[in-house]
Design a protein around this motif. Structure first.
Motif, PDB file in Angstrom:
ATOM      1  N   PHE A  67     -24.134  79.676  49.206  1.00 16.56           N
ATOM      2  CA  PHE A  67     -23.550  78.018  48.506  1.00 16.56           C
ATOM      3  C   PHE A  67     -22.069  77.898  50.016  1.00 16.56           C
ATOM      4  CE2 PHE A  67     -26.637  79.285  45.305  1.00 16.56           C
ATOM      5  CZ  PHE A  67     -27.692  78.261  45.980  1.00 16.56           C
ATOM      6  N   THR A  68     -22.663  77.082  50.762  1.00 14.41           N
ATOM      7  CA  THR A  68     -20.667  77.158  51.670  1.00 14.41           C
ATOM      8  C   THR A  68     -19.867  76.505  50.816  1.00 14.41           C
ATOM      9  OG1 THR A  68     -22.106  75.368  52.572  1.00 14.41           O
ATOM     10  CG2 THR A  68     -21.994  77.751  53.422  1.00 14.41           C
ATOM     11  N   GLU A  69     -20.699  75.642  50.305  1.00 10.72           N
ATOM     12  CA  GLU A  69     -19.346  74.436  48.944  1.00 10.72           C
ATOM     13  C   GLU A  69     -19.380  74.991  47.662  1.00 10.72           C
ATOM     14  OE1 GLU A  69     -24.261  74.008  47.648  1.00 10.72           O
ATOM     15  OE2 GLU A  69     -23.550  73.905  49.560  1.00 10.72           O
ATOM     16  N   MET A  70     -19.544  76.221  47.670  1.00  6.75           N
ATOM     17  CA  MET A  70     -19.241  77.169  46.727  1.00  6.75           C
ATOM     18  C   MET A  70     -17.808  78.242  46.752  1.00  6.75           C
ATOM     19  SD  MET A  70     -21.851  77.384  43.936  1.00  6.75           S
ATOM     20  CE  MET A  70     -21.755  77.563  42.897  1.00  6.75           C
ATOM     21  N   ASN A  71     -17.827  77.874  47.784  1.00  5.00           N
ATOM     22  CA  ASN A  71     -16.423  78.842  48.396  1.00  5.00           C
ATOM     23  C   ASN A  71     -16.815  80.578  48.281  1.00  5.00           C
ATOM     24  OD1 ASN A  71     -14.964  76.770  49.300  1.00  5.00           O
ATOM     25  ND2 ASN A  71     -14.337  76.728  47.338  1.00  5.00           N
TER      26      ASN A  71
END
Length: 135
Positions: A67-71
């Protein structure tokens, strides 16, 4: 009934729902009940082994997601399971007992599941009911 809690919620729901739908069959109800909590109600499933196998598959599949949005952080699944009729015959009893098992999972470090078990003692001997959760 399987009651789950993920560590992160909103933006990742679409990918999670795809995971749920790939693992649970059409006699299953999957719903988001708030924030990052989901419920899975499996109808016509006569086997604990099938339910356990599916939740283990879901946990493994979610571990593999990115999940890219979760760094770079991963999502984990914590689940509690209750089965009819031994853990209740109505939705509320099953929900409450699955929730009890879920919180046992969280107490044990998250990222896994527990099955609710209630062991009844003989009342006339003065013993009380106790809860036993399987890991």
């Amino acid at each position: 009934m399987i009651y789950m809690d993920t560590l992160q919620g909103t933006k990742s729901c679409t990918n999670l729902v795809k995971c749920f739908m790939s693992i649970f069959v059409k006699e299953t109800f999957v719903g988001r009940i708030g924030g990052d909590e989901f419920v899975v109600f499996m109808r016509k499933n006569g086997s604990r082994e099938v339910a356990v196998s599916r939740i283990e598959s879901l946990i493994k599949k979610v571990e593999e997601l990115s999940f890219t949005e979760m760094n770079g952080k991963n999502i984990t699944i914590s689940a509690g399971m209750a089965f009819a009729p031994e853990h209740g015959t109505g939705y509320l009893d099953l929900y409450k007992n699955a929730d009890t098992a879920l919180y046992k999972t969280k107490q044990n470090g998250r990222d896994g599941y527990n099955i609710y078990e209630e062991v009844k003692k003989i009342k006339d001997k003065g013993e009380r009911k106790r809860l036993c959760l399987l890991e």
